[in-house]
Design a protein around this motif. Structure first.
Motif, PDB file in Angstrom:
ATOM      1  N   CYS A 456       0.430  -1.406   0.174  1.00  0.00           N
ATOM      2  CA  CYS A 456       0.026  -0.304  -0.083  1.00  0.00           C
ATOM      3  C   CYS A 456       0.907   1.248  -0.162  1.00  0.00           C
ATOM      4  O   CYS A 456       1.557   1.187   1.051  1.00  0.00           O
ATOM      5  CB  CYS A 456      -0.558   0.138   1.308  1.00  0.00           C
ATOM      6  SG  CYS A 456      -2.067  -1.263   1.406  1.00  0.00           S
ATOM      7  N   ARG A 473      -9.957   7.703  -6.197  1.00  0.00           N
ATOM      8  CA  ARG A 473      -9.672   5.948  -6.635  1.00  0.00           C
ATOM      9  C   ARG A 473      -9.807   5.392  -7.396  1.00  0.00           C
ATOM     10  O   ARG A 473     -10.024   6.502  -8.577  1.00  0.00           O
ATOM     11  CB  ARG A 473     -10.935   5.736  -6.025  1.00  0.00           C
ATOM     12  CG  ARG A 473     -11.757   6.998  -4.504  1.00  0.00           C
ATOM     13  CD  ARG A 473     -13.176   6.026  -3.864  1.00  0.00           C
ATOM     14  NE  ARG A 473     -13.319   6.991  -2.645  1.00  0.00           N
ATOM     15  CZ  ARG A 473     -12.639   6.235  -1.796  1.00  0.00           C
ATOM     16  NH1 ARG A 473     -11.662   5.521  -1.342  1.00  0.00           N
ATOM     17  NH2 ARG A 473     -12.580   7.068  -0.502  1.00  0.00           N
ATOM     18  N   ASN A 489      -5.675   0.881  -9.111  1.00  0.00           N
ATOM     19  CA  ASN A 489      -4.917  -0.829  -9.073  1.00  0.00           C
ATOM     20  C   ASN A 489      -5.481  -0.680  -7.770  1.00  0.00           C
ATOM     21  O   ASN A 489      -6.551  -1.599  -7.159  1.00  0.00           O
ATOM     22  CB  ASN A 489      -3.763  -1.706  -9.339  1.00  0.00           C
ATOM     23  CG  ASN A 489      -3.013  -1.754 -10.184  1.00  0.00           C
ATOM     24  OD1 ASN A 489      -3.927  -2.062 -11.275  1.00  0.00           O
ATOM     25  ND2 ASN A 489      -2.078  -1.690 -10.599  1.00  0.00           N
ATOM     26  N   TYR A 490      -6.186   0.358  -7.240  1.00  0.00           N
ATOM     27  CA  TYR A 490      -6.390   0.956  -5.867  1.00  0.00           C
ATOM     28  C   TYR A 490      -6.507   2.537  -5.400  1.00  0.00           C
ATOM     29  O   TYR A 490      -5.809   2.874  -6.019  1.00  0.00           O
ATOM     30  CB  TYR A 490      -5.315  -0.257  -4.423  1.00  0.00           C
ATOM     31  CG  TYR A 490      -4.069  -0.042  -4.054  1.00  0.00           C
ATOM     32  CD1 TYR A 490      -3.529   1.276  -3.582  1.00  0.00           C
ATOM     33  CD2 TYR A 490      -2.854  -0.790  -5.243  1.00  0.00           C
ATOM     34  CE1 TYR A 490      -2.806   1.682  -3.734  1.00  0.00           C
ATOM     35  CE2 TYR A 490      -1.787  -0.321  -4.551  1.00  0.00           C
ATOM     36  CZ  TYR A 490      -1.467   0.667  -3.863  1.00  0.00           C
ATOM     37  OH  TYR A 490      -0.102   1.467  -4.551  1.00  0.00           O
ATOM     38  N   ASP A 542      -5.338  -8.634  10.173  1.00  0.00           N
ATOM     39  CA  ASP A 542      -5.588  -7.834   9.123  1.00  0.00           C
ATOM     40  C   ASP A 542      -5.354  -6.351   9.060  1.00  0.00           C
ATOM     41  O   ASP A 542      -6.346  -5.118   9.609  1.00  0.00           O
ATOM     42  CB  ASP A 542      -6.687  -7.817   8.129  1.00  0.00           C
ATOM     43  CG  ASP A 542      -6.768  -7.595   6.929  1.00  0.00           C
ATOM     44  OD1 ASP A 542      -5.566  -6.515   6.536  1.00  0.00           O
ATOM     45  OD2 ASP A 542      -7.547  -7.445   5.365  1.00  0.00           O
ATOM     46  N   PHE A 563      -7.256   2.676   6.449  1.00  0.00           N
ATOM     47  CA  PHE A 563      -7.808   1.027   4.575  1.00  0.00           C
ATOM     48  C   PHE A 563      -6.925   0.466   5.453  1.00  0.00           C
ATOM     49  O   PHE A 563      -5.785   0.520   6.737  1.00  0.00           O
ATOM     50  CB  PHE A 563      -6.831   1.793   3.646  1.00  0.00           C
ATOM     51  CG  PHE A 563      -5.868   1.699   3.516  1.00  0.00           C
ATOM     52  CD1 PHE A 563      -4.383   1.137   3.806  1.00  0.00           C
ATOM     53  CD2 PHE A 563      -4.707   3.609   3.878  1.00  0.00           C
ATOM     54  CE1 PHE A 563      -3.509   1.019   3.714  1.00  0.00           C
ATOM     55  CE2 PHE A 563      -3.495   3.788   4.089  1.00  0.00           C
ATOM     56  CZ  PHE A 563      -2.840   2.837   4.097  1.00  0.00           C
ATOM     57  N   THR A 564      -7.305  -1.357   4.730  1.00  0.00           N
ATOM     58  CA  THR A 564      -7.083  -2.154   5.622  1.00  0.00           C
ATOM     59  C   THR A 564      -5.922  -2.740   4.642  1.00  0.00           C
ATOM     60  O   THR A 564      -5.261  -2.483   3.176  1.00  0.00           O
ATOM     61  CB  THR A 564      -7.923  -3.634   5.316  1.00  0.00           C
ATOM     62  OG1 THR A 564      -8.026  -3.590   4.519  1.00  0.00           O
ATOM     63  CG2 THR A 564      -8.658  -3.906   7.066  1.00  0.00           C
ATOM     64  N   SER A 566      -4.089  -5.324   3.708  1.00  0.00           N
ATOM     65  CA  SER A 566      -4.773  -6.581   2.765  1.00  0.00           C
ATOM     66  C   SER A 566      -5.219  -6.517   1.249  1.00  0.00           C
ATOM     67  O   SER A 566      -5.151  -6.719   0.687  1.00  0.00           O
ATOM     68  CB  SER A 566      -5.727  -7.677   3.488  1.00  0.00           C
ATOM     69  OG  SER A 566      -6.988  -6.741   3.591  1.00  0.00           O
ATOM     70  N   THR A 567      -5.656  -4.916   1.291  1.00  0.00           N
ATOM     71  CA  THR A 567      -6.506  -4.493   0.338  1.00  0.00           C
ATOM     72  C   THR A 567      -6.141  -3.464  -0.185  1.00  0.00           C
ATOM     73  O   THR A 567      -6.374  -2.558  -1.165  1.00  0.00           O
ATOM     74  CB  THR A 567      -7.903  -5.074   0.390  1.00  0.00           C
ATOM     75  OG1 THR A 567      -8.449  -4.131   1.456  1.00  0.00           O
ATOM     76  CG2 THR A 567      -8.552  -6.146   0.433  1.00  0.00           C
ATOM     77  N   CYS A 568      -5.609  -2.625   0.415  1.00  0.00           N
ATOM     78  CA  CYS A 568      -5.532  -0.845   0.871  1.00  0.00           C
ATOM     79  C   CYS A 568      -6.436   0.401   0.165  1.00  0.00           C
ATOM     80  O   CYS A 568      -6.709   0.993  -0.325  1.00  0.00           O
ATOM     81  CB  CYS A 568      -4.383  -0.825  -0.644  1.00  0.00           C
ATOM     82  SG  CYS A 568      -2.833  -1.262  -0.426  1.00  0.00           S
ATOM     83  N   GLY A 569      -7.730  -0.804   0.848  1.00  0.00           N
ATOM     84  CA  GLY A 569      -8.734   0.142   0.473  1.00  0.00           C
ATOM     85  C   GLY A 569      -9.594   0.306   1.671  1.00  0.00           C
ATOM     86  O   GLY A 569      -9.491  -0.180   3.061  1.00  0.00           O
TER      87      GLY A 569
END
Length: 578
Positions: A456, A473, A489-490, A542, A563-564, A566-569
């Motif tokens: 991330c 985004r 991508n994220y 996470d 954000f987490t 694991s997903t950068c979301g």
């Protein structure tokens, strides 16, 4: 002399002096002298007490911190604080003791403007004739506030003033306990043996000694050394080598697998091209040139008519290639098209390209290669060598969290803004004149590069004198056409922390966000003294990353986005305002 001030209008000054010898006058004079002596004693005592209390506070801070911190290899860094823009007017900086130290950061990152090296040492409104304020404006100097731009001795004095600030000294004692006893002031910030809470940093324009400065700064290697001394960069650091910028990568939690944080310190001054021609061409031509007596715009004459050839110092590469050759439909099938025109391509800017008199694009050679160094085919912020370094270093980084320290704002306002008025009406300008929005091809290349990194990525920035959190985004958004963000991508977060003091934390009214980049409602940004914090909850299965703007007076969280890893979301419901 003060005792004579009340007799200033007496017609016979000798009579006034004689009157002081009368018995009543003598008693009044003795009484005033006694009270003055008592007052001076009280002030002196207060000053001594204040000094003693400051020393005790520093000693207590160092003792408390020394007893608290384990060895560097045994510590996990959870909180990384950062900020920019100190006081340019020598005012107090309570943010260190009231906001930052109580927030208990494990590390600190300077985002720029640690000291206002180009600023005068006097109040120019009160002393307009002073040599620090009264100069002939040109491409480098601008009266009244940038007359000292590029002055090495003056830059050194401004940095020394910052290091002598008692509030900042208390912060250094907290981060690097016992450094003065070791004969190190400023302390060696990146060395965990000297500073268990490490200190890193890069400069912006004012601590580069030139507002909106670029690669043309005279004595830039000397200025660079002054800044690196101020942040305590080791004397053996490659960042100090001549002929290169201060870009570098540092790693936190380097002994703890899976919890590394890579800090990429960018240098956005040393190799920055001059402002692209199209960004200010109409403004300088239509607004300024008809009024050349305005000293504050003397740089416009250089922009349009200066430089070595007298044809203008502005960077014309974007006009010739990205907004010229690339827009011709017949060139899309050219083998060089992706390399010259597609910022999402890994080949973009990989070689030095130029357009000849016949309008043909080819690799530069001979006199087209400036100073024997390959130049990018677009106007640069980083410079070609640093850009390729960043690309390689990012691709090799395995850290789950990467902090990109950009002193210039990456995500600003992509829409044109009114910057002047000519006889024919309003004149619009693209960008503020100093952020990445001014260098659109370079900006797009950077955004795509960051989005392709493993882990991330968060951009940390300052400069604007207020603080907010923005996010780009990957789905369709109002800003997508400006940033090609559909190819990301994220989500890419930018945390802007700017204004550590009352003189730089400006109390703006609603600062607009016309394309919806803020991760909070449009007018939710932080005015007044503030700083940023990245908190990571490594203990969670996470880990959650908390991006915060904190109040400089209390340390309280004012804005937060999460954000987490694991997903950068973004975490559902993971932002807050206070």
């Amino acid at each position: 002399m003060e005792l004579l001030s009340g007799e200033a209008n007496v017609s016979n000054p000798y009579r006034a002096l004689q009157g002081l010898n009368r018995p009543g006058r003598k008693r009044d004079r003795r009484r005033k002298l006694r009270w003055r002596f008592v007052f001076l004693m009280l002030v002196g005592t207060a000053s001594i007490v204040s000094t003693i209390l400051s020393i005790v506070a520093l000693m207590n801070t160092e003792e408390h911190t020394t007893n608290k911190l384990p060895a560097p290899e045994e510590r996990t860094v959870h909180r990384i604080a950062f900020g920019s823009s100190t006081a340019y007017d020598y005012s107090p900086q309570p943010v260190w003791s009231h906001g930052i130290i109580p927030s208990d950061p494990d590390a600190w990152i300077w985002l720029g403007d640690m000291a206002y090296m180009d600023g005068p040492r006097v109040n120019c409104e009160a002393m307009p004739a002073h040599k620090h304020c009264n100069c002939t404006s040109d491409w480098l100097h601008q009266a009244p506030n940038s007359c000292m731009a590029g002055d090495v001795d003056h830059s050194l004095s401004r940095v020394q003033a910052q290091l002598a600030n008692p509030d900042y000294a208390q912060f250094l004692a907290f981060m690097c306990p016992g450094h003065r006893a070791k004969g190190l002031h400023p302390p060696t910030g990146p060395d965990p043996k000297i500073c268990p809470r490490r200190i890193f940093g890069t400069y912006d324009d004012h601590d580069y000694s030139w507002e909106h400065g670029n690669k043309r700064l005279p004595h830039k290697d000397e200025i660079k050394q002054i800044f690196l001394d101020a942040v305590g960069e080791p004397t053996s650091s490659p960042r100090r080598n001549r002929g290169r910028g201060i870009e570098w990568k540092y790693t936190l939690n380097e002994f703890i697998k899976g919890k590394e944080v890579d800090i990429f310190l960018l240098d956005e001054r040393y190799n920055r091209d001059t402002l692209p021609c199209h960004v200010r061409k109409s403004f300088c031509r239509d607004v300024v040139l008809p009024h050349v007596d305005h000293q504050e715009y003397a740089w416009c004459l250089d922009f349009l008519q200066g430089g070595e050839l007298g044809t203008g110092s502005c960077c014309d590469k974007d006009d010739l290639i990205f907004y010229g050759w690339c827009l011709e439909a017949t060139n899309k099938k050219n083998p060089l098209y992706a390399e010259a025109c597609d910022p999402s391509s890994s080949r973009f800017g990989s070689r030095s390209l130029t357009v000849d008199a016949a309008g043909h694009l080819h690799e530069a050679s001979g006199s087209a290669v400036i100073d024997g160094r390959a130049e990018s085919p677009f106007c640069e912020v980083l410079g070609r060598e640093q850009r390729l370094w960043l690309q390689d270093t990012l691709s090799q980084s395995e850290a789950p969290l990467k902090l990109i320290v950009s002193s210039s704002v990456v995500l600003g306002n992509p829409k044109p803004q009114m910057c002047g008025r000519a006889s024919g009406g309003n004149v619009e300008c693209i960008c503020t004149g100093d952020d990445w929005e001014c260098y659109k091809p370079a900006q797009l290349q950077l955004l795509h590069l960051l989005s392709e990194a493993r882990g991330c990525v968060v951009v940390l920035t300052g400069d604007f004198h207020y603080s907010d959190i923005r996010v780009l985004r990957p789905d369709i958004q109002p800003y997508a056409p400006h940033y090609q963000s559909v190819n990301l991508n994220y989500p890419l977060f930018q945390v802007m922390a700017s204004g550590l003091t009352t003189s730089t934390g400006t109390n703006f009214s609603c600062e607009g966000d016309p394309v919806g980049l803020r991760d909070h409602p449009e007018c939710n940004f932080v005015r007044g003294p503030s700083f940023g914090m990245v908190e990571v909850e490594w203990e969670d299965a996470d880990p959650i990353v908390r991006l915060q703007i904190r109040d400089g007076n209390t340390g309280a969280v004012r804005l937060e986005s999460n954000f987490t890893l694991s997903t950068c979301g973004a975490v559902s419901g993971g932002y807050k305002e206070s």
